[in-house]
Design a protein around this motif. Sequence first.
Motif, mmCIF file in Angstrom:
data_model
loop_
_atom_site.group_PDB
_atom_site.id
_atom_site.type_symbol
_atom_site.label_atom_id
_atom_site.label_comp_id
_atom_site.label_asym_id
_atom_site.label_seq_id
_atom_site.Cartn_x
_atom_site.Cartn_y
_atom_site.Cartn_z
ATOM 1 N N VAL A 1 0.844 -1.201 0.000
ATOM 2 C CA VAL A 1 0.000 0.000 0.000
ATOM 3 C C VAL A 1 0.878 1.250 0.000
ATOM 4 O O VAL A 1 0.661 2.181 -0.779
ATOM 5 N N PHE A 2 1.888 1.265 0.874
ATOM 6 C CA PHE A 2 2.812 2.409 0.893
ATOM 7 C C PHE A 2 3.427 2.618 -0.485
ATOM 8 O O PHE A 2 3.535 3.743 -0.974
ATOM 9 N N ALA A 3 3.838 1.511 -1.089
ATOM 10 C CA ALA A 3 4.524 1.614 -2.376
ATOM 11 C C ALA A 3 3.605 2.237 -3.419
ATOM 12 O O ALA A 3 4.018 3.100 -4.197
ATOM 13 N N LEU A 4 2.334 1.804 -3.417
ATOM 14 C CA LEU A 4 1.396 2.344 -4.412
ATOM 15 C C LEU A 4 1.234 3.856 -4.249
ATOM 16 O O LEU A 4 1.185 4.604 -5.224
ATOM 17 N N ILE A 5 1.146 4.313 -2.985
ATOM 18 C CA ILE A 5 1.002 5.760 -2.775
ATOM 19 C C ILE A 5 2.320 6.461 -3.110
ATOM 20 O O ILE A 5 2.339 7.519 -3.736
ATOM 21 N N ALA A 6 3.423 5.842 -2.683
ATOM 22 C CA ALA A 6 4.733 6.469 -2.886
ATOM 23 C C ALA A 6 5.019 6.685 -4.371
ATOM 24 O O ALA A 6 5.662 7.665 -4.753
ATOM 25 N N LEU A 7 4.508 5.782 -5.216
ATOM 26 C CA LEU A 7 4.742 5.926 -6.658
ATOM 27 C C LEU A 7 4.190 7.260 -7.162
ATOM 28 O O LEU A 7 4.816 7.937 -7.971
ATOM 29 N N GLY A 8 3.007 7.639 -6.653
ATOM 30 C CA GLY A 8 2.423 8.901 -7.079
ATOM 31 C C GLY A 8 3.284 10.090 -6.678
ATOM 32 O O GLY A 8 3.473 11.029 -7.453
ATOM 33 N N TYR A 9 3.835 10.040 -5.444
ATOM 34 C CA TYR A 9 4.711 11.132 -5.001
ATOM 35 C C TYR A 9 5.954 11.206 -5.875
ATOM 36 O O TYR A 9 6.375 12.263 -6.321
ATOM 37 N N THR A 10 6.541 10.047 -6.097
ATOM 38 C CA THR A 10 7.843 10.019 -6.733
ATOM 39 C C THR A 10 7.747 10.407 -8.201
ATOM 40 O O THR A 10 8.605 11.102 -8.732
ATOM 41 N N MET A 11 6.641 9.999 -8.864
ATOM 42 C CA MET A 11 6.515 10.333 -10.287
ATOM 43 C C MET A 11 6.339 11.837 -10.474
ATOM 44 O O MET A 11 6.967 12.448 -11.348
ATOM 45 N N VAL A 12 5.476 12.433 -9.644
ATOM 46 C CA VAL A 12 5.279 13.876 -9.755
ATOM 47 C C VAL A 12 6.575 14.603 -9.407
ATOM 48 O O VAL A 12 6.975 15.549 -10.082
ATOM 49 N N TYR A 13 7.243 14.124 -8.357
ATOM 50 C CA TYR A 13 8.479 14.790 -7.961
ATOM 51 C C TYR A 13 9.528 14.689 -9.054
ATOM 52 O O TYR A 13 10.249 15.639 -9.338
ATOM 53 N N GLY A 14 9.601 13.525 -9.671
ATOM 54 C CA GLY A 14 10.595 13.320 -10.707
ATOM 55 C C GLY A 14 10.459 14.319 -11.844
ATOM 56 O O GLY A 14 11.447 14.747 -12.421
ATOM 57 N N ILE A 15 9.230 14.711 -12.138
ATOM 58 C CA ILE A 15 9.022 15.592 -13.277
ATOM 59 C C ILE A 15 8.977 17.065 -12.880
ATOM 60 O O ILE A 15 9.568 17.913 -13.532
ATOM 61 N N LEU A 16 8.290 17.380 -11.778
ATOM 62 C CA LEU A 16 8.114 18.796 -11.432
ATOM 63 C C LEU A 16 8.974 19.249 -10.267
ATOM 64 O O LEU A 16 8.966 20.437 -9.928
ATOM 65 N N GLU A 17 9.687 18.345 -9.609
ATOM 66 C CA GLU A 17 10.450 18.682 -8.397
ATOM 67 C C GLU A 17 9.550 19.348 -7.380
ATOM 68 O O GLU A 17 9.862 20.411 -6.835
ATOM 69 N N PHE A 18 8.458 18.742 -7.109
ATOM 70 C CA PHE A 18 7.450 19.371 -6.269
ATOM 71 C C PHE A 18 6.799 18.276 -5.424
ATOM 72 O O PHE A 18 6.415 17.237 -5.938
ATOM 73 N N ILE A 19 6.728 18.507 -4.105
ATOM 74 C CA ILE A 19 6.086 17.540 -3.207
ATOM 75 C C ILE A 19 4.597 17.804 -3.227
ATOM 76 O O ILE A 19 4.136 18.821 -2.736
ATOM 77 N N ASN A 20 3.863 16.890 -3.812
ATOM 78 C CA ASN A 20 2.419 17.056 -3.896
ATOM 79 C C ASN A 20 1.782 16.655 -2.571
ATOM 80 O O ASN A 20 1.377 15.524 -2.381
ATOM 81 N N PHE A 21 1.701 17.632 -1.677
ATOM 82 C CA PHE A 21 1.198 17.388 -0.339
ATOM 83 C C PHE A 21 -0.201 16.817 -0.316
ATOM 84 O O PHE A 21 -0.594 16.146 0.621
ATOM 85 N N ALA A 22 -0.979 17.116 -1.345
ATOM 86 C CA ALA A 22 -2.377 16.710 -1.345
ATOM 87 C C ALA A 22 -2.547 15.271 -1.809
ATOM 88 O O ALA A 22 -3.651 14.750 -1.805
ATOM 89 N N HIS A 23 -1.448 14.615 -2.196
ATOM 90 C CA HIS A 23 -1.556 13.267 -2.752
ATOM 91 C C HIS A 23 -2.216 12.298 -1.772
ATOM 92 O O HIS A 23 -3.083 11.513 -2.143
ATOM 93 N N GLY A 24 -1.797 12.368 -0.513
ATOM 94 C CA GLY A 24 -2.376 11.492 0.512
ATOM 95 C C GLY A 24 -3.873 11.709 0.640
ATOM 96 O O GLY A 24 -4.622 10.769 0.927
ATOM 97 N N ASP A 25 -4.326 12.916 0.410
ATOM 98 C CA ASP A 25 -5.741 13.192 0.568
ATOM 99 C C ASP A 25 -6.543 12.750 -0.648
ATOM 100 O O ASP A 25 -7.734 12.480 -0.529
ATOM 101 N N VAL A 26 -5.886 12.668 -1.806
ATOM 102 C CA VAL A 26 -6.551 12.045 -2.960
ATOM 103 C C VAL A 26 -6.807 10.574 -2.634
ATOM 104 O O VAL A 26 -7.897 10.041 -2.902
ATOM 105 N N PHE A 27 -5.822 9.953 -2.010
ATOM 106 C CA PHE A 27 -5.952 8.568 -1.534
ATOM 107 C C PHE A 27 -7.146 8.451 -0.586
ATOM 108 O O PHE A 27 -8.000 7.576 -0.726
ATOM 109 N N MET A 28 -7.227 9.391 0.361
ATOM 110 C CA MET A 28 -8.312 9.360 1.350
ATOM 111 C C MET A 28 -9.679 9.494 0.672
ATOM 112 O O MET A 28 -10.590 8.709 0.927
ATOM 113 N N LEU A 29 -9.799 10.488 -0.235
ATOM 114 C CA LEU A 29 -11.091 10.708 -0.886
ATOM 115 C C LEU A 29 -11.498 9.493 -1.704
ATOM 116 O O LEU A 29 -12.665 9.124 -1.735
ATOM 117 N N SER A 30 -10.522 8.852 -2.356
ATOM 118 C CA SER A 30 -10.843 7.654 -3.124
ATOM 119 C C SER A 30 -11.398 6.577 -2.214
ATOM 120 O O SER A 30 -12.275 5.808 -2.611
#
Lengths: 316, 366
Positions: free
Chosen positions: A18-47
């Motif tokens: 589960v961690f890995a699945l969420i972490a992939l979203g952080y890492t992919m966005v970071y890899g491209i935009l160099e930006f920590i998408n703080f709201a990613h965890g909350d997209v997980f929550m809303l889903s």
Amino acid sequence: MLDTLAQQLLLGLTNGMVFALIALGYTMVYGILEFINFAHGDVFMLSGFFALTLVSVLGLQDAQGFSLFAQLGLVLVLASAFGAVVNLLIDRLVYKPLRKAPKLAPLVSAIGVSFVLQNIGLIWGAMPLDVFGGGGQPAAPKSFPALLPTTNLLGNSAITLQLKDVLVIGASLAVMTVLYLLVTRTKLGMAMRATAQDPQAARLMGIDVDRVVAATFLVGGGLAGFAAVVYALYINTVYYQMGYQNGLYAFTAAVVGGIGNIPGAVLGGLLLGLVRAFSDQFIGAQWQPAVLFGILIVLLVFRPSGLLGSTAREKV
Amino acid sequence: MGSVLTKNWKQYVTLESLLLVFALLYPLFPLFDLAGEAAGLQLHLDQRLVTIFIYGILVVALNVQVGYAGLLQLGIAAFFGIGAMATGVMTVDKYPFHFGFWGALLCAPFIAAVAGTVIGAPTLRLRGDYLAIVTIGFGEVLRTVLINLENITDGPRGLNPVPDVWIPSWLRDFAGGGDAGEANLLVMYYTALLVLVAAVVVLKVIETTRVGRAFVALREDELAAACMGLDPGRIKLMAFAGGAALSGLAGCLYATNLTTTADPTNYDFNNSVMVLCCLIIGGLGSLRGALLGAAMLIGFDNVLSPLLDRAIQVAVGDASHPLARFSSWRWFLFGFALIFMMRLRPEGLFPARRVAAELHEEPEEA
């Protein structure tokens, strides 16, 4: 003793997925935009809330056999689509206009988005559905029905292996394989890798960077949505603050593996899941945040590039 | 002489000075409380102002780290908590120190600064967003430790009773007119205001000194600053430890005001972000913005939002449902505020001139 170890190993692996699945979203966005998408965890929550609503609408608590699995598959697909669309919308509406702004701006906006999503989760929990306990207690954790049979697949062994464990690990591995193929074998994946390496050069090579970013948010959000269903099936609760802590853990996992590095995120997720399982067993669950964030701090101090990352330097 | 005065008196009539005069005089003429009482409301604005002053110190502290030096700190509440815990340990009966309020007020910032140095020294060289994560992580570690070491911290009840601000008894009698509760409130009020004003004055001076300019130089361009002979590591650490010290000071006042070190969840991430919201909405790098941001947001939370709850209750009749409380919606407000501020006015409502100029600079042609 050996049984305990094996049991914790299994627990760690499933949590780690589960961690890995969420972490992939952080890492992919970071890899491209160099930006920590703080709201990613909350997209997980809303889903997670979306999935629970679907379960209630489809009447999945009472489904059996084939229809259960077919509908569960539908929930997985729809929740992933939900996460993907929400994530893309956030990017288009909030982050995209700030691409050229100083780095603080998107980060602070992401914190703002995270608040807004949490509040949506809180209000969502007030929906007058049975699965939300009638909606009178929006902040209370909602129990996600245990849809899968809880019989031990190993018979009378001391180690419990349930169908949900198999499903979590199997489905996660399948999704990760698809992602791997997407990134390494398709044109879009090549464009993603090129953009991560050097957006300017990628643009000069005719890559539509904007589309690549959109695709990245879609994929990341989809993974978060998928993770939410897996998490809900496994842990059997959803609550409006589950995005914050799981998001931070997943981010830690991404950093452990080397942020921006896709296999690294999976490795980091699994390691973090294992550490969590063993620390809960041998140190005590109440110390969990201290142990995991302690590791994060030590790691960032001594090896900020993570286990698989190359030495990351701030782009000037 | 007279002509000079008449010529310049207007420059002293600013928003800040008017607010300061208001704050100084309010307890003597509690107009709003009297008006509220006449309308059947218990406003207790004087008590709530104390909270605003304390958070004002905290926002100003964060301003040193984020505003001046550009270090993205997302765990300011941890240092606030350290200040409060240090005050608790140094003053309550359970421990043998019994320093009293003034002793604690001197020691708490020192302890918080030591903690800031210990956490800052190895992590400040990290890139900006990693530093943000480390500070969040430190906040979580501290919160977990405070909750779990219950025999040291007394868990959710907090260490108590933390003694009141000590002043000579004749002064206390004079202040309260014999009413002990009234006297305590007045003394707390003016102590918090005094500390806040002192902190602001000191920072105002620092802004113009070599150190203050070094902070800004580092924020603007670390490489260029280093080439000019500044030591980035040392200056960052000074900003970080200085901000931590001020947060500790605020924590000491907080614990004294509540007479307990309170539940450790008071020092969690939400609190840190709340303080960051004040600073960003007020204006990063601007003392004026920091203070007005704190007054607006903390004032909103402590004064306006209970009033709104009351209004909703009157309007709906039955306010038993959680969604009928305004607090169930407040994160929408803060979230959207952050998003719109970043989009439309990233320099804040009361910006520092220099920050505003930078943010609206046209990008250079490559």
